[in-house]
Write a protein that holds these residues in place. Structure first.
Motif, mmCIF file in Angstrom:
data_model
loop_
_atom_site.group_PDB
_atom_site.id
_atom_site.type_symbol
_atom_site.label_atom_id
_atom_site.label_comp_id
_atom_site.label_asym_id
_atom_site.label_seq_id
_atom_site.Cartn_x
_atom_site.Cartn_y
_atom_site.Cartn_z
ATOM 1 N N ASN A 117 -13.784 -0.664 10.483
ATOM 2 C CA ASN A 117 -14.320 -1.486 11.575
ATOM 3 C C ASN A 117 -15.071 -2.707 11.046
ATOM 4 O OD1 ASN A 117 -14.734 -2.132 14.294
ATOM 5 N ND2 ASN A 117 -16.715 -1.064 14.347
ATOM 6 N N ASP A 118 -14.422 -3.425 10.147
ATOM 7 C CA ASP A 118 -15.027 -4.570 9.477
ATOM 8 C C ASP A 118 -14.051 -5.734 9.607
ATOM 9 O OD1 ASP A 118 -15.941 -6.487 7.646
ATOM 10 O OD2 ASP A 118 -16.588 -4.989 6.178
ATOM 11 N N ARG A 119 -14.476 -6.797 10.290
ATOM 12 C CA ARG A 119 -13.570 -7.930 10.571
ATOM 13 C C ARG A 119 -13.397 -8.850 9.369
ATOM 14 N NH1 ARG A 119 -10.271 -7.225 14.504
ATOM 15 N NH2 ARG A 119 -10.103 -9.491 14.831
ATOM 16 N N GLN A 120 -14.038 -8.533 8.239
ATOM 17 C CA GLN A 120 -13.923 -9.372 7.054
ATOM 18 C C GLN A 120 -13.024 -8.735 5.979
ATOM 19 O OE1 GLN A 120 -15.070 -12.511 6.882
ATOM 20 N NE2 GLN A 120 -15.699 -12.200 9.012
ATOM 21 N N LEU A 121 -12.111 -7.892 6.397
ATOM 22 C CA LEU A 121 -11.200 -7.243 5.462
ATOM 23 C C LEU A 121 -9.832 -7.923 5.479
ATOM 24 C CD1 LEU A 121 -12.071 -3.473 5.999
ATOM 25 C CD2 LEU A 121 -13.094 -5.143 4.434
ATOM 26 N N VAL A 122 -9.217 -7.950 4.314
ATOM 27 C CA VAL A 122 -7.926 -8.621 4.118
ATOM 28 C C VAL A 122 -6.958 -7.616 3.503
ATOM 29 C CG1 VAL A 122 -6.723 -10.515 2.938
ATOM 30 C CG2 VAL A 122 -9.118 -10.812 3.699
ATOM 31 N N ALA A 123 -5.792 -7.455 4.106
ATOM 32 C CA ALA A 123 -4.764 -6.575 3.546
ATOM 33 C C ALA A 123 -4.019 -7.326 2.444
ATOM 34 C CB ALA A 123 -3.797 -6.130 4.632
ATOM 35 N N GLN A 124 -3.622 -6.587 1.408
ATOM 36 C CA GLN A 124 -2.874 -7.220 0.322
ATOM 37 C C GLN A 124 -1.667 -6.371 -0.075
ATOM 38 O OE1 GLN A 124 -3.417 -8.569 -4.377
ATOM 39 N NE2 GLN A 124 -5.183 -8.673 -3.010
ATOM 40 N N VAL A 125 -0.533 -7.038 -0.266
ATOM 41 C CA VAL A 125 0.648 -6.447 -0.891
ATOM 42 C C VAL A 125 1.195 -7.464 -1.876
ATOM 43 C CG1 VAL A 125 1.242 -5.034 1.126
ATOM 44 C CG2 VAL A 125 2.253 -7.324 0.867
ATOM 45 N N HIS A 126 2.173 -7.052 -2.695
ATOM 46 C CA HIS A 126 2.858 -7.953 -3.622
ATOM 47 C C HIS A 126 4.332 -7.986 -3.279
ATOM 48 C CE1 HIS A 126 -0.558 -7.175 -6.761
ATOM 49 N NE2 HIS A 126 -0.975 -7.834 -5.688
ATOM 50 N N PHE A 127 5.007 -9.070 -3.661
ATOM 51 C CA PHE A 127 6.420 -9.208 -3.291
ATOM 52 C C PHE A 127 7.194 -9.883 -4.413
ATOM 53 C CE2 PHE A 127 10.036 -11.305 -1.209
ATOM 54 C CZ PHE A 127 10.614 -10.190 -0.607
ATOM 55 N N TYR A 128 8.171 -9.140 -4.966
ATOM 56 C CA TYR A 128 9.008 -9.674 -6.040
ATOM 57 C C TYR A 128 10.493 -9.629 -5.677
ATOM 58 C CZ TYR A 128 5.005 -10.089 -9.110
ATOM 59 O OH TYR A 128 3.812 -10.483 -9.669
ATOM 60 N N SER A 129 10.782 -9.732 -4.397
ATOM 61 C CA SER A 129 12.143 -9.804 -3.877
ATOM 62 C C SER A 129 12.858 -8.469 -3.984
ATOM 63 C CB SER A 129 12.949 -10.912 -4.555
ATOM 64 O OG SER A 129 14.183 -11.159 -3.883
ATOM 65 N N PHE A 174 0.459 0.622 -5.548
ATOM 66 C CA PHE A 174 1.346 -0.232 -6.333
ATOM 67 C C PHE A 174 1.465 -1.656 -5.774
ATOM 68 C CE2 PHE A 174 3.000 4.123 -6.864
ATOM 69 C CZ PHE A 174 2.902 4.251 -8.236
ATOM 70 N N GLY A 175 0.707 -1.991 -4.731
ATOM 71 C CA GLY A 175 0.888 -3.280 -4.070
ATOM 72 C C GLY A 175 2.179 -3.325 -3.282
ATOM 73 N N SER A 176 2.738 -2.178 -2.959
ATOM 74 C CA SER A 176 4.050 -2.089 -2.321
ATOM 75 C C SER A 176 3.995 -2.451 -0.839
ATOM 76 C CB SER A 176 4.594 -0.662 -2.477
ATOM 77 O OG SER A 176 5.738 -0.466 -1.684
ATOM 78 N N SER A 177 5.108 -3.031 -0.359
ATOM 79 C CA SER A 177 5.221 -3.319 1.071
ATOM 80 C C SER A 177 6.030 -2.245 1.787
ATOM 81 C CB SER A 177 5.865 -4.691 1.288
ATOM 82 O OG SER A 177 7.169 -4.741 0.717
ATOM 83 N N ASP A 178 6.189 -1.076 1.166
ATOM 84 C CA ASP A 178 6.818 0.055 1.828
ATOM 85 C C ASP A 178 6.050 0.360 3.114
ATOM 86 O OD1 ASP A 178 8.598 2.648 1.572
ATOM 87 O OD2 ASP A 178 6.561 3.334 2.043
ATOM 88 N N GLN A 179 6.764 0.588 4.218
ATOM 89 C CA GLN A 179 6.112 0.719 5.511
ATOM 90 C C GLN A 179 5.098 1.854 5.540
ATOM 91 O OE1 GLN A 179 6.564 -1.463 8.330
ATOM 92 N NE2 GLN A 179 4.624 -0.396 8.721
ATOM 93 N N ALA A 180 5.437 2.981 4.960
ATOM 94 C CA ALA A 180 4.515 4.114 4.991
ATOM 95 C C ALA A 180 3.204 3.791 4.267
ATOM 96 C CB ALA A 180 5.169 5.347 4.364
ATOM 97 N N LEU A 181 3.318 3.059 3.161
ATOM 98 C CA LEU A 181 2.113 2.703 2.406
ATOM 99 C C LEU A 181 1.303 1.641 3.142
ATOM 100 C CD1 LEU A 181 3.524 2.732 -1.235
ATOM 101 C CD2 LEU A 181 2.422 4.577 0.056
ATOM 102 N N MET A 182 1.971 0.711 3.817
ATOM 103 C CA MET A 182 1.242 -0.268 4.632
ATOM 104 C C MET A 182 0.563 0.427 5.807
ATOM 105 S SD MET A 182 3.290 -3.894 4.601
ATOM 106 C CE MET A 182 4.692 -3.371 5.588
ATOM 107 N N ASP A 183 1.210 1.429 6.370
ATOM 108 C CA ASP A 183 0.578 2.176 7.462
ATOM 109 C C ASP A 183 -0.691 2.883 6.973
ATOM 110 O OD1 ASP A 183 2.550 1.389 9.217
ATOM 111 O OD2 ASP A 183 3.718 3.244 9.035
ATOM 112 N N ASP A 184 -0.637 3.431 5.751
ATOM 113 C CA ASP A 184 -1.836 4.056 5.182
ATOM 114 C C ASP A 184 -2.966 3.041 5.043
ATOM 115 O OD1 ASP A 184 -0.648 6.544 4.961
ATOM 116 O OD2 ASP A 184 -0.105 6.297 2.843
ATOM 117 N N LEU A 185 -2.627 1.863 4.565
ATOM 118 C CA LEU A 185 -3.647 0.826 4.392
ATOM 119 C C LEU A 185 -4.203 0.394 5.739
ATOM 120 C CD1 LEU A 185 -5.229 -1.144 2.656
ATOM 121 C CD2 LEU A 185 -3.261 -2.693 2.708
#
Length: 584
Positions: free
Chosen positions: A258-270, A239-250
């Motif tokens: 093991n790829d230094r060219q990866l970017v984490a993404q979440v969304h934020f609507y307050s 869901f693009g969530s910044s919930d800690q458990a979901l960020m930990d999964d990501l």
């Protein structure tokens, strides 16, 4: 994000059939511009965009700040102009770059331009159009993030019941995208899937499904060769969530690759109650501010501090600004939020992409719909701005004019004074400052309210040593007056003399203390969902969604709260197909 749909109008014309065909052939043959591969130091030998992309993904994503979304465009269903934004031109990207953005996220929904059965072929003309926009953006000096967007809920979400077909279609889609863009410079990023979600699945299954798709996305792009060998790839949470458990999964998924060219993404609507104005979330208060601080700190701790860049691929407020309905969020409170986002991004080392479905940039005129709002957003990219406890001072008409105070939030700036246009108000005579309290004198307010007509009589600016000024409206008001009414569950309005007031929220309960309305977990119902002010026609609309949930024959007590602090009680009863409203 699911879009705010604009009425279909101003529909532009696409490229001519011959031009589209030629462009399709160009894409298929790989003869497009900007085809140079990255040099050993990670920069491009040559590219249409002439963007020198750092070898480090962390440095490159930092250079993408700030970012902007071309929303409700290529992600519109079924076509680019279906949701009212017309045909995008190169001038759109030139405007964005000119006004200070460094990157653009181009959401793309592929479903209606792709066969729904194997081999899931993407229409060549559509692929060419996507590439045209991506190239225009890079030619304008912008990094580009390209994704698979509303497909997430259109067919990817069916993975629990149609696993093999979903995976096959997902893989086929990315194989075609990777092939079409394999020789683009590293200023183009791929995002595997927008706000991934899975119907009828357990939490464990959802985690497994997303990991499967992300690993497949990574493998397909990397094995496609060309510039895709070291292209930055964005992976997101459920869901693009910044919930800690979901960020930990990501984090686990990214670490495993093991790829230094990866970017984490979440969304934020307050904080949700503030973003949609429900449960009493009418102000950008300490709770809403803490939500941002805690969320951004967690993003930094989970990813940035571990060497993984974080891209907030969408931020904003849900349905704000909305030019087709009254604003759910009071404007000054919204400005505080945007100011805080800019500060938080700098403080925590995050790159933020403004979600713009049409609400900020007018795609027809290429002008900002609310220049002062955009000025505040732009200022937040580099500095802080001072604010105050509110952007209005209410002066009751039924009482003698008295001194009124606001609390200043300096945000690291210093207070310079108050202006009305180019005229500076005089300290001591017109206002005083004691600590953080700004007080307007009765004498000054008497002058500023003039003939005391209801509404905004004057507008002032509190100015600070940095950032944008804080506007303060001087408003003449009195407690609103409501009247009895009758109607039906499909159509009912409360006659309302607003008398200079703006509606903040509605509290709805029954005599037994139970909550009345569709949002049954709080008595404070959702703005524009259960109720909505109609200032022009002098009414408060109670929506069918609200009225049809009322207990039959049982009166509900409504308390309307206004930003002036005024409260007015009203009673409404649904009896079968009729609705009655009374003041007492």
């Amino acid at each position: 994000m699911k879009p705010i749909r604009q009425p279909a109008h101003h529909r532009g014309r696409g490229p001519g059939a011959l031009a589209a065909l030629l462009l399709s052939l160009v894409v298929m043959l790989g003869l497009t511009g900007g085809t140079a591969l990255a040099a050993p130091d990670g920069t491009d030998k040559a590219s249409a965009s002439a963007i020198r992309v750092p070898a480090s993904a962390m440095e490159a994503v930092a250079k993408m700040q700030p970012s902007w979304n071309l929303g409700n465009t290529l992600d519109a269903i079924p076509n680019e102009d279906s949701w009212g934004n017309g045909q995008t031109s190169k001038a759109t990207f030139e405007k964005i770059a000119k006004d200070g953005f460094r990157s653009v996220r181009i959401p793309v929904t592929w479903s209606d331009h792709q066969s729904a059965t194997a081999p899931y072929t993407v229409d060549a003309t559509y692929m060419a159009r996507v590439k045209q926009l991506a190239d225009w953006a890079q030619d304008s000096g912008l990094y580009v993030v390209l994704n698979v967007h509303h497909d997430s809920w259109m067919w990817v979400s069916k993975m629990s019941t149609d696993h093999d077909n979903v995976v096959a279609r997902f893989n086929a889609t990315w194989k075609q995208i990777a092939a079409a863009f394999r020789n683009e410079p590293r200023s183009l990023l791929f995002e595997g899937i927008n706000e991934p979600q899975f119907d009828n699945a357990t939490p464990a299954q959802k985690t497994e499904f997303l990991s499967e798709l992300q690993l497949s996305f990574h493998s397909i792009v990397r094995s496609s060769g060309g510039g895709n060998a070291n292209r930055m790839l964005s992976l997101t949470t459920q869901f693009g969530s910044s919930d800690q458990a979901l960020m930990d999964d990501l984090f686990k998924t990214i670490s495993s690759l093991n790829d230094r060219q990866l970017v984490a993404q979440v969304h934020f609507y307050s904080w949700y109650p503030f973003s949609v104005n429900v449960a009493g979330g009418t102000r950008y208060d300490d709770v809403a501010q803490k939500n941002l601080e805690d969320s951004f700190a967690a993003m930094h701790r989970t990813f940035v501090a571990e060497g993984i860049p974080l891209y907030i691929g969408e931020y904003g407020l849900l349905e704000y600004p909305n030019h087709f309905h009254p604003s759910r969020v009071e404007r000054g409170e919204a400005l505080k939020y945007y100011e805080h986002v800019g500060y938080g991004a700098r403080r925590y080392g995050l790159t933020t992409a403004l979600w713009d479905p049409f609400s900020y940039l007018n795609r027809d005129t290429l002008e900002w719909r609310d220049p002062a709002l955009f000025a505040a957003i732009k200022s937040s990219w580099t500095t802080r701005s001072g604010t105050a406890s509110f952007d209005k001072v209410f002066v009751p008409k039924s009482s003698p004019v008295a001194a009124q105070s606001l609390t200043l939030s300096l945000n690291g700036t210093s207070f310079r004074g108050v202006w009305q246009g180019e005229t500076r108000l005089l300290p001591g005579r017109d206002y005083t400052v004691s600590g953080s309290t700004l007080t307007f004198t009765a004498k000054a307010l008497t002058r500023l309210v003039g003939n005391r007509a209801y509404g905004v009589n004057s507008t002032l600016q509190a100015r600070f040593t940095r950032g944008v000024p804080w506007s303060i409206d001087i408003v003449t008001n009195d407690v609103p007056v409501l009247s009895d009414a009758t109607g039906t569950p499909e159509s009912f309005t409360v006659p309302s003399q607003y008398r200079g007031n703006d509606l903040a929220t509605m509290h709805a309960t029954y005599a037994d203390g139970g909550n009345a309305g569709p949002t049954d977990w709080t008595p404070y119902q959702e703005f524009n969902k259960a109720f909505s002010p109609d200032y022009a026609n002098g009414t408060i609309i109670l929506t069918p969604e609200f009225l049809k949930t009322l207990r039959d024959g049982e009166p509900a007590t409504l308390v309307f709260h206004f930003y002036s602090g005024a409260k007015v009680t009203y009673h409404v009863t649904r009896s079968g197909s009729s609705v009655t409203g009374t003041v007492s």
